[in-house]
Design a protein around this motif. Structure first.
Motif, PDB file in Angstrom:
ATOM      1  N   SER A  42       1.062  -1.251   0.004  1.00 35.66           N
ATOM      2  CA  SER A  42      -0.038  -0.042  -0.120  1.00 35.66           C
ATOM      3  C   SER A  42       0.689   1.399   0.034  1.00 35.66           C
ATOM      4  O   SER A  42       0.093   2.435  -0.535  1.00 35.66           O
ATOM      5  CB  SER A  42      -1.036   0.033   1.210  1.00 35.66           C
ATOM      6  N   GLU A  43       2.049   1.098   0.342  1.00 34.44           N
ATOM      7  CA  GLU A  43       2.984   2.376   0.426  1.00 34.44           C
ATOM      8  C   GLU A  43       4.243   1.823  -0.490  1.00 34.44           C
ATOM      9  O   GLU A  43       4.982   1.157  -0.226  1.00 34.44           O
ATOM     10  CB  GLU A  43       3.471   2.443   1.897  1.00 34.44           C
ATOM     11  N   GLU A  44       4.072   2.733  -1.655  1.00 30.95           N
ATOM     12  CA  GLU A  44       5.391   2.316  -2.757  1.00 30.95           C
ATOM     13  C   GLU A  44       6.647   3.370  -2.145  1.00 30.95           C
ATOM     14  O   GLU A  44       6.718   4.365  -2.578  1.00 30.95           O
ATOM     15  CB  GLU A  44       4.844   2.962  -3.809  1.00 30.95           C
ATOM     16  N   SER A  45       7.224   2.550  -1.305  1.00 35.04           N
ATOM     17  CA  SER A  45       8.528   2.977  -0.844  1.00 35.04           C
ATOM     18  C   SER A  45       9.421   2.190  -0.390  1.00 35.04           C
ATOM     19  O   SER A  45       9.131   0.981  -0.187  1.00 35.04           O
ATOM     20  CB  SER A  45       8.242   4.091   0.162  1.00 35.04           C
ATOM     21  N   GLU A  46      10.769   2.632  -0.157  1.00 35.39           N
ATOM     22  CA  GLU A  46      11.916   1.728   0.322  1.00 35.39           C
ATOM     23  C   GLU A  46      11.336   1.361   1.674  1.00 35.39           C
ATOM     24  O   GLU A  46      11.763   0.238   2.258  1.00 35.39           O
ATOM     25  CB  GLU A  46      13.243   2.436   0.471  1.00 35.39           C
ATOM     26  N   ARG A  47      10.467   1.949   2.288  1.00 38.04           N
ATOM     27  CA  ARG A  47      10.103   1.765   3.733  1.00 38.04           C
ATOM     28  C   ARG A  47       9.328   0.254   3.669  1.00 38.04           C
ATOM     29  O   ARG A  47       9.600  -0.224   4.640  1.00 38.04           O
ATOM     30  CB  ARG A  47       9.403   2.791   4.310  1.00 38.04           C
ATOM     31  N   ALA A  48       8.371   0.154   2.766  1.00 40.49           N
ATOM     32  CA  ALA A  48       7.601  -1.182   2.547  1.00 40.49           C
ATOM     33  C   ALA A  48       8.618  -2.339   2.415  1.00 40.49           C
ATOM     34  O   ALA A  48       8.474  -3.452   3.242  1.00 40.49           O
ATOM     35  CB  ALA A  48       6.981  -0.913   1.310  1.00 40.49           C
ATOM     36  N   ALA A  49       9.957  -2.293   1.801  1.00 44.28           N
ATOM     37  CA  ALA A  49      10.825  -3.340   1.768  1.00 44.28           C
ATOM     38  C   ALA A  49      11.398  -3.533   3.294  1.00 44.28           C
ATOM     39  O   ALA A  49      11.706  -4.576   3.720  1.00 44.28           O
ATOM     40  CB  ALA A  49      11.818  -2.924   0.685  1.00 44.28           C
TER      41      ALA A  49
END
Length: 73
Positions: A42-49
């Protein structure tokens, strides 16, 4: 989207993340191709990984698993 590359215990990671909300990020399993697991997030960012990687490492099998998590744009 994130991709998790891992040779073993892929079913374990799918159960760990699919349909879950971890730190405000929703994970949905899309497909498996060879050793790659594809998840929609739901959050397209490096944080999701990073959050997915931390969740796997904190799991009961995490310390013994070899894997890589990458964010795909």
């Amino acid at each position: 989207m994130i991709i998790i590359n891992m040779p073993l215990k892929r079913d374990f990671v799918i159960k760990l993340l699919d349909g879950k909300n971890i730190e405000g990020i929703d994970y949905r399993f899309l497909k498996q191709e060879s050793m790659k697991l594809y998840f929609e997030v739901s959050e397209e960012s490096e944080r999701a990984a990073s959050v997915a990687k931390a969740a796997i490492k904190k799991s009961e099998l995490g310390p013994a698993l070899f894997f890589m998590v990458e964010h795909v744009r």
